[in-house]
Design a protein around this motif. Structure first.
Motif, PDB file in Angstrom:
ATOM      1  N   ILE A  15       0.939  -1.079   0.064  1.00 17.21           N
ATOM      2  CA  ILE A  15      -0.025  -0.104   0.008  1.00 17.21           C
ATOM      3  C   ILE A  15       0.925   1.130  -0.033  1.00 17.21           C
ATOM      4  O   ILE A  15       0.777   2.107  -0.719  1.00 17.21           O
ATOM      5  CB  ILE A  15      -1.017   0.074   1.121  1.00 17.21           C
ATOM      6  CG1 ILE A  15      -2.102  -1.090   1.141  1.00 17.21           C
ATOM      7  CG2 ILE A  15      -1.614   1.326   1.351  1.00 17.21           C
ATOM      8  CD1 ILE A  15      -2.929  -1.187   2.473  1.00 17.21           C
ATOM      9  N   LYS A  16       1.902   1.329   0.849  1.00 22.03           N
ATOM     10  CA  LYS A  16       2.778   2.577   0.863  1.00 22.03           C
ATOM     11  C   LYS A  16       3.645   2.617  -0.449  1.00 22.03           C
ATOM     12  O   LYS A  16       3.905   3.875  -0.747  1.00 22.03           O
ATOM     13  CB  LYS A  16       3.909   2.138   1.927  1.00 22.03           C
ATOM     14  CG  LYS A  16       3.289   2.452   3.409  1.00 22.03           C
ATOM     15  CD  LYS A  16       4.357   2.219   4.265  1.00 22.03           C
ATOM     16  CE  LYS A  16       3.931   2.637   5.713  1.00 22.03           C
ATOM     17  NZ  LYS A  16       4.778   2.198   6.862  1.00 22.03           N
ATOM     18  N   VAL A  19       0.933   4.206  -2.853  1.00 23.71           N
ATOM     19  CA  VAL A  19       0.715   5.545  -2.602  1.00 23.71           C
ATOM     20  C   VAL A  19       1.957   6.499  -3.210  1.00 23.71           C
ATOM     21  O   VAL A  19       1.585   7.394  -3.375  1.00 23.71           O
ATOM     22  CB  VAL A  19       0.579   5.776  -1.110  1.00 23.71           C
ATOM     23  CG1 VAL A  19       0.740   7.268  -0.730  1.00 23.71           C
ATOM     24  CG2 VAL A  19      -0.570   5.269  -0.328  1.00 23.71           C
TER      25      VAL A  19
END
Length: 377
Positions: A15-16, A19
Motif C-alpha cells: 500500500i505504501k 501511494v
C-alpha cells in the motif's frame, strides 16, 4: 500467527509503495493533461469560459512544477539566489504578456497589470507566505539589513512613479516632455536595479547572507533534492516556458470573459492578469515559507515587486519607444495610491527581519480591501 503478521506487513508495504507511486506519477500526469487541454481549448477555439477554467487549472499545476524546480535550484544556489531566480523566471511570463499588450497599444492595461503585479507580490504573495509559514513556525527570521534595503528600494520605485505623474497632472510639462522624462526615469531605474544586483550578489553577498536556522535545515521530511543540479535548471526553464504559454492563453480570454461577467478593465488588469502572472511566485514562496525558508520566500515576493517596478516597467517603456510610440510612465491616482499603500505596509512589516502569521493576515486584509475597491471602479 507469525505468518499472519508477515502477510499484514507485506500488504502494508505494498500500500505504501502504491501511494508513493501515485504521488510520484499523478502530479506530472495532471500537469501534462491540463496543459494539453488548455492548449486544445486555445487552438480549437472552445467556449471562452471553458478556456478560462482549463487555463486557470493548468496554471496551478504548472506553477507547482515551477515552485518545485525553484526549490531544487535554491538548494544548490542558496536561498537568496534561488529566490531571485524564481522572481526572474516568474516575471518572464508577465513581461511576455506585457510586451504583447504594448504591441497592441493597450498601455492602460499594461500599467494596470504592472500595478497589480507590484501589489499582488507585496500583499498577496508575501501575505500568504507569512501566514502559511507563521502557522507552522511561531517566528521566522531573515536578514534584517536586507529587509531595510528592500524597503528603501521600494520607496525609490514609488518616487520614480510619483514624480512624472505629478508633473504631468499639474500641467507643468507637455506630453512630449513627459515621454522624454519617462525614458530618463526608466534608464535611471534600470541602472539602479543592475547596480543593486551587483551590490547584493557580488560586493556585499556575505553581508546580506541568509539568516541560518537549524529548523530550516533539519526538518524530518526534508532530504536532498529529487533532481540533480543540471536537471533542476532544465526543469526551471521548461516550467517557465509552460507558464508563459498558459498565461498567454488565459490572458487571451480574459477580455471576452470580463465583458461577459461585467468586470472593469482596471480590475482585470490589476487583479486577474496579475494573479495569473504571479501564480508561479504564489506557489514557490508559500512552499518555501512552510519549510521555514522565509528568506527565499521574502526574496521571491519583495524581489519580484522590485524587479517589476525597477526593471520590467522601465524596459517596457524602452520597448514601446523602439516600436515607435513611447509609453509614458504616468500612472493614475488610483494606481499610485494602491502601490503606495502596499509599499507602506509591506515595508512596515518586513523591516524588523522577523515575521509571524498575523503580519501575513494584515497584508492579506489590505489586498482584499484594494480588490473590492478596484472591482467597484
Amino acid at each position: 500467527m507469525q505468518g499472519g503478521d508477515s502477510s499484514e506487513f507485506t500488504l502494508l508495504h505494498l500500500i505504501k509503495r502504491l501511494v508513493y507511486s501515485l504521488k510520484k506519477w499523478l502530479s506530472p500526469a495532471l500537469l501534462i493533461i491540463t496543459f494539453l487541454l488548455s492548449a486544445a481549448g486555445h487552438f480549437l477555439g472552445w467556449n471562452f469560459t471553458l478556456q478560462f477554467i482549463l487555463s486557470a487549472i493548468s496554471v496551478i499545476f504548472v506553477a507547482g512544477f515551477l515552485g518545485k524546480a525553484t526549490e531544487s535550484v535554491a538548494h544548490y544556489a542558496g536561498q537568496r539566489l534561488g529566490g531571485f531566480l524564481n522572481a526572474t523566471f516568474g516575471n518572464a511570463a508577465e513581461l511576455i504578456i506585457a510586451i504583447l499588450l504594448v504591441k497592441q497599444g493597450l498601455y492602460d492595461m499594461v500599467k494596470a497589470s504592472i500595478t497589480g503585479s507590484i501589489i499582488g507580490n507585496l500583499l498577496l504573495v508575501l501575505g500568504l507566505s507569512l501566514f502559511a509559514g507563521g502557522l507552522k513556525f511561531k517566528i521566522q527570521k531573515y536578514n534584517v539589513t536586507l529587509a531595510g534595503l528592500n524597503g528603501s528600494l521600494m520607496i525609490l520605485g514609488i518616487i520614480a512613479l510619483f514624480i512624472p505623474a505629478v508633473f504631468m497632472n499639474t500641467h507643468s510639462i507637455t506630453e512630449s516632455d513627459t515621454k522624454f522624462l519617462s525614458l530618463v526615469v526608466a534608464g535611471i531605474l534600470i541602472v539602479s536595479y543592475l547596480a543593486w544586483l551587483f551590490f547584493s550578489m557580488i560586493t556585499h553577498k556575505n553581508y546580506l547572507a541568509d539568516v541560518s536556522d537549524e529548523s530550516a535545515q533539519e526538518l524530518p521530511h526534508e532530504h536532498a533534492p529529487t533532481w540533480s543540479k543540471g536537471r533542476s535548471v532544465l526543469y526551471l526553464i521548461v516550467a517557465t516556458v509552460m507558464v508563459a504559454f498558459v498565461s498567454e492563453w488565459l490572458v487571451g480570454v480574459l477580455e471576452p470573459v470580463s465583458h461577459e461577467y461585467g468586470l472593469s478593465e482596471l480590475f482585470v488588469g490589476a487583479f486577474l492578469v496579475a494573479i495569473v502572472g504571479n501564480a508561479a511566485e504564489h506557489s514557490a514562496a508559500i512552499m518555501l515559507a512552510m519549510k521555514n525558508k522565509i528568506g527565499a520566500a521574502v526574496e521571491i515576493a519583495v524581489g519580484s515587486s522590485l524587479q517589476i517596478a525597477l526593471f520590467v516597467a522601465p524596459v517596457l517603456v524602452f520597448i514601446s519607444f523602439f516600436m515607435g510610440n513611447t509609453m509614458d510612465i504616468v500612472f493614475t491616482t488610483i494606481e499610485l495610491v494602491a502601490i503606495g499603500v502596499a509599499v507602506f505596509i509591506a515595508k512596515s512589516i518586513t523591516q524588523d527581519g522577523s515575521t509571524n502569521w498575523y503580519e501575513g493576515l494584515m497584508l492579506l486584509a489590505v489586498y482584499v480591501i484594494l480588490g473590492f475597491s478596484f472591482y467597484l471602479v
